[in-house]
Structures are given as structure tokens and as C-alpha cells.
Motif scaffolding. Structure first.
Motif, mmCIF file in Angstrom:
data_model
loop_
_atom_site.group_PDB
_atom_site.id
_atom_site.type_symbol
_atom_site.label_atom_id
_atom_site.label_comp_id
_atom_site.label_asym_id
_atom_site.label_seq_id
_atom_site.Cartn_x
_atom_site.Cartn_y
_atom_site.Cartn_z
ATOM 1 N N GLY A 67 1.783 -2.121 3.740
ATOM 2 C CA GLY A 67 1.916 -2.753 5.049
ATOM 3 C C GLY A 67 0.538 -3.139 5.550
ATOM 4 N N VAL A 68 0.237 -4.409 5.512
ATOM 5 C CA VAL A 68 -1.118 -4.845 5.849
ATOM 6 C C VAL A 68 -1.370 -4.757 7.354
ATOM 7 N N THR A 69 -0.365 -5.053 8.166
ATOM 8 C CA THR A 69 -0.507 -4.949 9.622
ATOM 9 C C THR A 69 0.192 -3.687 10.121
ATOM 10 N N LEU A 71 7.811 -0.284 6.986
ATOM 11 C CA LEU A 71 7.910 0.384 5.682
ATOM 12 C C LEU A 71 8.180 1.883 5.848
ATOM 13 N N LEU A 72 7.546 2.510 6.847
ATOM 14 C CA LEU A 72 7.795 3.936 7.090
ATOM 15 C C LEU A 72 9.257 4.165 7.479
ATOM 16 N N GLU A 73 9.802 3.277 8.300
ATOM 17 C CA GLU A 73 11.202 3.424 8.711
ATOM 18 C C GLU A 73 12.139 3.245 7.509
ATOM 19 N N ASN A 77 -1.696 5.003 0.405
ATOM 20 C CA ASN A 77 -0.408 4.318 0.626
ATOM 21 C C ASN A 77 0.763 5.284 0.492
ATOM 22 N N CYS A 78 0.568 6.500 1.014
ATOM 23 C CA CYS A 78 1.599 7.538 0.932
ATOM 24 C C CYS A 78 2.470 7.476 2.180
ATOM 25 N N THR A 119 -5.548 -6.268 10.474
ATOM 26 C CA THR A 119 -5.181 -5.953 9.094
ATOM 27 C C THR A 119 -5.976 -4.740 8.622
ATOM 28 N N THR A 120 -5.357 -3.955 7.774
ATOM 29 C CA THR A 120 -5.937 -2.687 7.350
ATOM 30 C C THR A 120 -7.234 -2.861 6.571
ATOM 31 N N THR A 121 -8.170 -1.941 6.807
ATOM 32 C CA THR A 121 -9.343 -1.834 5.935
ATOM 33 C C THR A 121 -9.358 -0.468 5.250
#
Length: 427
Positions: free
Chosen positions: A25-27, A34-36, A110-111, A235-237
Motif C-alpha cells: 500500500g503506497v499511500t 490492505l489491512l482490512e 510489509n507485514c 507515499t511511503t518511504t
């Protein structure tokens, strides 16, 4: 299981290996979705039957450990003790601060499962959604002390082979040596847990009610809560996107030369009294003496690591092979020497030990499958696939497959702790 990263599914050349076995999930909103969705994810080993009488099975992670691992391999703690500051007076860092480090490590790996738990814990501690979103790379409002720990957590998670004494010294500008050791053992532990829950693709619980507190007004029923405009497009870093691959393994003569070099510990070992609290059977190895810095909280960890080397359903040779492959890829020289000694004790010759660095096609199919899984789980847990686990299930019972995960998780902790602490090799 989707096999391509969401963010690059349309742009990655077909010939390139997948960035991850499941989407990143980039944002913030993509991550929440995705968690849901992960609440309904199919685990890679069959879901254990419900056992409401077992306190270990209150969450899915514990249920998998209780069902698949023998009692002697589960990390043990003194009766009534919990992890965290209250469990060990020698640990002085704020628990919510350490949950933030767990969030960063889980995002970096990414867990989904662990990330969801840390979301709930932070909400339960009164942390705002914006402040959680900021952990994904907007660290401008963090203090220099916090940023130092965040940077260290990200580096120790993604590139443990690049962590040096200089990184430890950078932390010491903000923390005492004991607090640096506390950050090290806790983040290394998070990396171990991520590899268990994510590697097995353990689904999230249906809600976070167990983390809810009466005084906190937050929604624990869904991860898909509104994101503020400030962080909607960030966006994720932190997540594993376009990471550099690790370099090729060094030649045997170079590794043997490294073993002969004088090593200087970056962090002190515990005194004899504390060490005696975690190790009662003769002289303690340096790794146990270091973990004894926190004798109450690390006693269970020491017992779990020791039991992992000596007990369980897998043979001593395969367990040592897993330790070797993990340490080799992590460039964890103390751990590698320990794995070498275990392999020799299991009857493996010097030449056969070094063959583990190759394609391993001379090994039985079962060992090849286990070591492919262990190597991937070590280097990039987000790249473990359903197929890797299914290949192992053709040669091992499910409980034995769980042990392959367990020993690789132990290696993720052991490698990071022993190498960053700069422990001299045991004689």
C-alpha cells in the motif's frame, strides 16, 4: 495470493522478479484497505481450530504458535510477566515509543498482521491517525532523538548487513548504552515476529476490541478510517519499494579472514550476576551475556534460542543449515561462526558447509526447499510465496514447516543482535 506489487503491476518489466508476493500500500488509504482485506486472508498453513481455553490463542499469532510449535520451542517468560517496561526495570524506554518502532519495522517488512496490531496499539495509546501516518516517512515533527531511532529501525530492518559501529555511536548521542541495547533487542525481536506472522500469512483478527480503552474515542472496528487531506497523497518511504538487492556472498577465504579479525564490542555485556539469571548451565556464551542486560525480559528469549538449537522435530543438521544460510545473507559473522560449529557438531564437513553458499542441488529435495524458504524469509520476507511453502509441505509435516519458519525467525533476531553488538567470537 496476488503475486505482483500493486504499485508496480503496470510498470515492472515482465522479466523482472516480483518486488513482493503481496501488494504494498503506497499511500495511507491503500495501506488501510490492505489491512482490512487481510482479515480474510488465507493462511499458508491451515488455520488452527478455535481454543478459547488457551490464553495463548487469544490472537491468531498466538493460536498458530500454540498449535504448531511444541511447548519447548515457544518463548517463555516468568509467570505473570509481560514484555515492555514493566516486565524489566532495566528497560527504560517508553512503551508507546517502542510500538512506533514496531510500526516502522512492520511497514518496512510489509507485514500486514503486525502493522495492524501496532495501528490498534497506537490508537489505544491516544496517538492520532495523522501521527501514525507521519511514521511512514514524514519525520519532520519528530525530535532528533526520535528520528535517530526511526532511521536505525529502518536500516536494521532493510539492510542489517550495512549497520556499523557508527550507527550505534549515532544512537549513543541520544540514548544511554543500555537504551541503545534496548532498541536493538526490541527491533530485532520485531523483525523476528514479522517473519513469523507475515511468512505464514496469518490473517488479522476481525476487530481490535482487545486494544480498546474506555477513555479513547477511536474506531477499532475497521482499519478503513478517514485519512486527513494532509496525508492522503503521501507515499511511503518506509515500505519495501525498489530496494537494492544484497551483494553476492563473499568468497570463503575472505570470510575466514574476517573471523580472524579482532572484534570490538559496541555495547557492554551484562555483569556476572545478571548473566546468571538467564544462564545457569556452565559458562555463558557472549550472546547470552549480552541479552542478560535485560535479565527479566530476555530470560525467555535466551531459553527459546537455546531450546531451538537443542530441541524440536527438525534434525540438528537442517536447523544449523538454516542458521548458516541466514547468517551468511545477513553478514552476521558471530552468528555464522556459531552456525559453523553447530554444523560440524552435526557431522557436516568443512567443504560441505561452504557448499551451502552454492546452488545446493546436491542436497535432498526437502533440505533444498527448506533453505530456499529460509533464505527468502531472511533477505526479503515480503517475497515469500505460497509456492515456497507448498514445496516444503510436500516433504515436511505442517508442524515441521512451522519450525522452519521458527528457526529462521530466531536467526533474524540472533543475527541482528550479535552483529550490531559486535560480539567477539566465542572460544
Amino acid at each position: 495470493m496476488i503475486t505482483l506489487a500493486l504499485a508496480f503491476a503496470l510498470t515492472a518489466p515482465a522479466a523482472e522478479p516480483p518486488e513482493t508476493s503481496k501488494p504494498v500500500g503506497v499511500t495511507r488509504d491503500e495501506e488501510k484497505a490492505l489491512l482490512e482485506k487481510h482479515k480474510k486472508a488465507p493462511p499458508r498453513l491451515p488455520m488452527p481450530p478455535a481454543d478459547p481455553t488457551n490464553p495463548l490463542a487469544r490472537v491468531n499469532n498466538g493460536a498458530f504458535r500454540a498449535y504448531y510449535l511444541p511447548a519447548e520451542l515457544r518463548e517463555t517468560r516468568p509467570a505473570g510477566a509481560t514484555s515492555g517496561r514493566d516486565a524489566d526495570p532495566a528497560m527504560t524506554l517508553d512503551n508507546t515509543f517502542k510500538v512506533k518502532l514496531f510500526w516502522i519495522a512492520s511497514r518496512a517488512n510489509n507485514c500486514y498482521y503486525c502493522l495492524g496490531h501496532q495501528e490498534y496499539k497506537l490508537l489505544g495509546a491516544g496517538v492520532r491517525d495523522d501521527d501514525i501516518a507521519a511514521l511512514d516517512g514524514d519525520w519532520r515533527a519528530a525530535t532528533p532523538k526520535e528520528r535517530a531511532a526511526y532511521e536505525f529501525t529502518k536500516k536494521l530492518t532493510h539492510t542489517p548487513h550495512l549497520v556499523t559501529a557508527a550507527d550505534v555511536e549515532a544512537l549513543k548521542k541520544h540514548y544511554t548504552a543500555a537504551q541503545v541495547a534496548e532498541i536493538l533487542v526490541t527491533v530485532a525481536g520485531y523483525n523476528s515476529t514479522n517473519r513469523w506472522t507475515d511468512g505464514l500469512n496469518i490473517p488479522a483478527e476481525t476487530d481490535g476490541a482487545r486494544f480498546k480503552k474506555d477513555e479513547i474515542k477511536a474506531d477499532f472496528s475497521t482499519f478503513k478510517t478517514p485519512t486527513s487531506d494532509k496525508y492522503a497523497k503521501q507515499t511511503t518511504t518506509v515500505a519495501p519499494v525498489k530496494l537494492a538487492t544484497r551483494p553476492p556472498l563473499e568468497a570463503r577465504d575472505k570470510v575466514e579472514a574476517i573471523w580472524k579479525e579482532k572484534r570490538t564490542a559496541t555495547l557492554p555485556l551484562a555483569d556476572a550476576k545478571a548473566t546468571a539469571e538467564v544462564w545457569t548451565n556452565g559458562p555463558a556464551p557472549d550472546w547470552a551475556a549480552f541479552l542478560a542486560t535485560f535479565p527479566k525480559s530476555m530470560k525467555g528469549r535466551v531459553e527459546g534460542l537455546r531450546a531451538g538449537m537443542e530441541k524440536g522435530a527438525l534434525g540438528a543438521k537442517l536447523k544449523a543449515e538454516i542458521a548458516w544460510v541466514a547468517a551468511r545473507n545477513d553478514r552476521a559473522w558471530y552468528a555464522l561462526a556459531t552456525a559453523r560449529d553447530r554444523l560440524k557438531k552435526a557431522g557436516v564437513s568443512d567443504n560441505d558447509i561452504w557448499k551451502l553458499d552454492g546452488d545446493r542441488k546436491d542436497l535432498p529435495e526437502a533440505e533444498q526447499a527448506a533453505l530456499v524458504l529460509a533464505e527468502t524469509l531472511t533477505v526479503a520476507p515480503w517475497r515469500v510465496t505460497d509456492e515456497m511453502v507448498e514445496r516444503c509441505r510436500k516433504s515436511f509435516k505442517d508442524a515441521e514447516v512451522a519450525e522452519i519458519f521458527y528457526h529462521t525467525c530466531n536467526a533474524a533476531f540472533f543475527d541482528r543482535v550479535t552483529e550490531v553488538a559486535g560480539l567477539p567470537l566465542d572460544k
